[in-house]
Design a protein around this motif. Structure first.
Motif, PDB file in Angstrom:
ATOM      1  N   LYS A 146     -13.599 -25.757  68.724  1.00  0.00           N
ATOM      2  CA  LYS A 146     -14.218 -25.278  67.573  1.00  0.00           C
ATOM      3  C   LYS A 146     -14.969 -26.016  66.534  1.00  0.00           C
ATOM      4  O   LYS A 146     -15.796 -26.092  65.887  1.00  0.00           O
ATOM      5  CB  LYS A 146     -13.269 -24.210  66.827  1.00  0.00           C
ATOM      6  CG  LYS A 146     -13.211 -23.068  67.565  1.00  0.00           C
ATOM      7  CD  LYS A 146     -12.292 -22.169  66.793  1.00  0.00           C
ATOM      8  CE  LYS A 146     -11.791 -20.822  67.497  1.00  0.00           C
ATOM      9  NZ  LYS A 146     -10.871 -19.967  66.870  1.00  0.00           N
ATOM     10  N   ALA A 147     -14.221 -27.278  66.479  1.00  0.00           N
ATOM     11  CA  ALA A 147     -14.732 -28.155  65.197  1.00  0.00           C
ATOM     12  C   ALA A 147     -16.012 -28.997  65.806  1.00  0.00           C
ATOM     13  O   ALA A 147     -16.909 -29.200  65.055  1.00  0.00           O
ATOM     14  CB  ALA A 147     -13.698 -29.288  65.202  1.00  0.00           C
ATOM     15  N   GLU A 148     -16.165 -29.202  67.158  1.00  0.00           N
ATOM     16  CA  GLU A 148     -17.114 -29.828  67.520  1.00  0.00           C
ATOM     17  C   GLU A 148     -18.507 -28.950  67.754  1.00  0.00           C
ATOM     18  O   GLU A 148     -19.335 -29.215  67.612  1.00  0.00           O
ATOM     19  CB  GLU A 148     -17.000 -30.185  69.157  1.00  0.00           C
ATOM     20  CG  GLU A 148     -16.032 -31.487  69.315  1.00  0.00           C
ATOM     21  CD  GLU A 148     -15.561 -31.856  70.500  1.00  0.00           C
ATOM     22  OE1 GLU A 148     -16.009 -31.117  71.591  1.00  0.00           O
ATOM     23  OE2 GLU A 148     -15.034 -33.249  70.664  1.00  0.00           O
ATOM     24  N   GLN A 149     -18.162 -27.545  67.935  1.00  0.00           N
ATOM     25  CA  GLN A 149     -19.353 -26.739  67.854  1.00  0.00           C
ATOM     26  C   GLN A 149     -19.771 -26.459  66.271  1.00  0.00           C
ATOM     27  O   GLN A 149     -20.929 -26.435  66.068  1.00  0.00           O
ATOM     28  CB  GLN A 149     -18.607 -25.009  68.334  1.00  0.00           C
ATOM     29  CG  GLN A 149     -19.723 -24.086  68.362  1.00  0.00           C
ATOM     30  CD  GLN A 149     -19.226 -22.793  69.140  1.00  0.00           C
ATOM     31  OE1 GLN A 149     -17.943 -22.632  69.004  1.00  0.00           O
ATOM     32  NE2 GLN A 149     -20.038 -22.083  69.773  1.00  0.00           N
ATOM     33  N   PHE A 150     -18.612 -26.418  65.281  1.00  0.00           N
ATOM     34  CA  PHE A 150     -19.043 -26.468  63.852  1.00  0.00           C
ATOM     35  C   PHE A 150     -20.220 -27.560  63.741  1.00  0.00           C
ATOM     36  O   PHE A 150     -21.331 -27.396  63.173  1.00  0.00           O
ATOM     37  CB  PHE A 150     -17.893 -26.568  63.070  1.00  0.00           C
ATOM     38  CG  PHE A 150     -18.337 -26.724  61.669  1.00  0.00           C
ATOM     39  CD1 PHE A 150     -18.763 -25.532  60.823  1.00  0.00           C
ATOM     40  CD2 PHE A 150     -18.128 -27.802  61.162  1.00  0.00           C
ATOM     41  CE1 PHE A 150     -19.132 -25.871  59.676  1.00  0.00           C
ATOM     42  CE2 PHE A 150     -18.296 -28.315  59.717  1.00  0.00           C
ATOM     43  CZ  PHE A 150     -18.850 -27.022  58.955  1.00  0.00           C
ATOM     44  N   LEU A 151     -19.616 -28.888  63.963  1.00  0.00           N
ATOM     45  CA  LEU A 151     -20.507 -29.889  63.811  1.00  0.00           C
ATOM     46  C   LEU A 151     -22.053 -29.843  64.398  1.00  0.00           C
ATOM     47  O   LEU A 151     -22.898 -30.152  63.878  1.00  0.00           O
ATOM     48  CB  LEU A 151     -19.911 -31.347  64.194  1.00  0.00           C
ATOM     49  CG  LEU A 151     -18.778 -31.567  63.209  1.00  0.00           C
ATOM     50  CD1 LEU A 151     -17.766 -32.680  64.071  1.00  0.00           C
ATOM     51  CD2 LEU A 151     -18.929 -31.727  62.052  1.00  0.00           C
ATOM     52  N   ALA A 152     -21.849 -29.569  65.562  1.00  0.00           N
ATOM     53  CA  ALA A 152     -23.199 -29.267  66.695  1.00  0.00           C
ATOM     54  C   ALA A 152     -24.220 -28.022  66.060  1.00  0.00           C
ATOM     55  O   ALA A 152     -25.363 -28.342  66.046  1.00  0.00           O
ATOM     56  CB  ALA A 152     -22.890 -28.940  68.081  1.00  0.00           C
ATOM     57  N   ASN A 153     -23.502 -27.217  65.329  1.00  0.00           N
ATOM     58  CA  ASN A 153     -24.228 -25.907  64.925  1.00  0.00           C
ATOM     59  C   ASN A 153     -24.836 -26.080  63.312  1.00  0.00           C
ATOM     60  O   ASN A 153     -25.898 -25.517  63.042  1.00  0.00           O
ATOM     61  CB  ASN A 153     -23.626 -24.583  64.884  1.00  0.00           C
ATOM     62  CG  ASN A 153     -23.443 -24.236  66.489  1.00  0.00           C
ATOM     63  OD1 ASN A 153     -23.992 -24.597  67.337  1.00  0.00           O
ATOM     64  ND2 ASN A 153     -22.246 -23.613  66.583  1.00  0.00           N
ATOM     65  N   SER A 154     -24.344 -27.125  62.686  1.00  0.00           N
ATOM     66  CA  SER A 154     -24.726 -27.399  61.210  1.00  0.00           C
ATOM     67  C   SER A 154     -26.165 -28.090  61.290  1.00  0.00           C
ATOM     68  O   SER A 154     -26.308 -28.988  61.834  1.00  0.00           O
ATOM     69  CB  SER A 154     -23.775 -28.059  60.535  1.00  0.00           C
ATOM     70  OG  SER A 154     -24.333 -28.314  59.318  1.00  0.00           O
ATOM     71  N   GLU A 155     -27.060 -27.520  60.844  1.00  0.00           N
ATOM     72  CA  GLU A 155     -28.338 -27.943  60.475  1.00  0.00           C
ATOM     73  C   GLU A 155     -28.582 -29.286  59.662  1.00  0.00           C
ATOM     74  O   GLU A 155     -29.392 -29.834  59.620  1.00  0.00           O
ATOM     75  CB  GLU A 155     -29.553 -26.911  60.045  1.00  0.00           C
ATOM     76  CG  GLU A 155     -29.424 -25.896  61.119  1.00  0.00           C
ATOM     77  CD  GLU A 155     -30.815 -25.674  62.048  1.00  0.00           C
ATOM     78  OE1 GLU A 155     -31.798 -26.303  61.500  1.00  0.00           O
ATOM     79  OE2 GLU A 155     -31.015 -25.127  62.869  1.00  0.00           O
ATOM     80  N   LEU A 156     -27.730 -28.956  58.631  1.00  0.00           N
ATOM     81  CA  LEU A 156     -27.735 -30.171  57.297  1.00  0.00           C
ATOM     82  C   LEU A 156     -26.700 -31.055  57.584  1.00  0.00           C
ATOM     83  O   LEU A 156     -26.958 -32.332  57.115  1.00  0.00           O
ATOM     84  CB  LEU A 156     -27.525 -28.907  56.080  1.00  0.00           C
ATOM     85  CG  LEU A 156     -27.499 -29.758  54.930  1.00  0.00           C
ATOM     86  CD1 LEU A 156     -29.075 -30.368  54.624  1.00  0.00           C
ATOM     87  CD2 LEU A 156     -27.057 -29.188  53.735  1.00  0.00           C
ATOM     88  N   LEU A 157     -25.783 -31.060  58.121  1.00  0.00           N
ATOM     89  CA  LEU A 157     -24.600 -31.714  58.089  1.00  0.00           C
ATOM     90  C   LEU A 157     -24.885 -32.924  59.049  1.00  0.00           C
ATOM     91  O   LEU A 157     -25.585 -33.023  60.134  1.00  0.00           O
ATOM     92  CB  LEU A 157     -23.208 -31.321  58.514  1.00  0.00           C
ATOM     93  CG  LEU A 157     -22.665 -30.316  57.676  1.00  0.00           C
ATOM     94  CD1 LEU A 157     -21.388 -29.761  58.401  1.00  0.00           C
ATOM     95  CD2 LEU A 157     -22.414 -30.892  56.368  1.00  0.00           C
TER      96      LEU A 157
END
Length: 74
Positions: free
Chosen positions: A11-22
């Motif tokens: 979930k953490a890796e998916q969150f980082l991959a899905n953020s356009e701004l981060l």
């Protein structure tokens, strides 16, 4: 800097991959919003889902939207 736990490495890796701004970062010190999955370094005893986030100088609305979008994908 804030931190939050998404409960699992995937979930953490998916969150980082899905953020356009981060920007995924190893250290914080820039002007842009950056984040890291702390457990990937293995030195600290932290949850695999722990995210550390350093908020940058972007518009608040843009940061909030990027976080909302990334969270909605996990």
């Amino acid at each position: 800097i804030i931190s939050f736990d998404l409960g699992a490495q995937a979930k953490a890796e998916q969150f980082l991959a899905n953020s356009e701004l981060l920007f995924e970062a190893t250290s914080f010190g820039g002007l842009h919003t950056m984040a890291e999955r702390r457990a990937r370094w293995g030195a600290d005893k932290v949850s695999e889902g722990l995210i550390r986030l350093s908020v940058g100088c972007e518009r608040c609305e843009d940061i909030q939207q990027s976080l909302d979008d990334a969270l909605s994908c996990i």
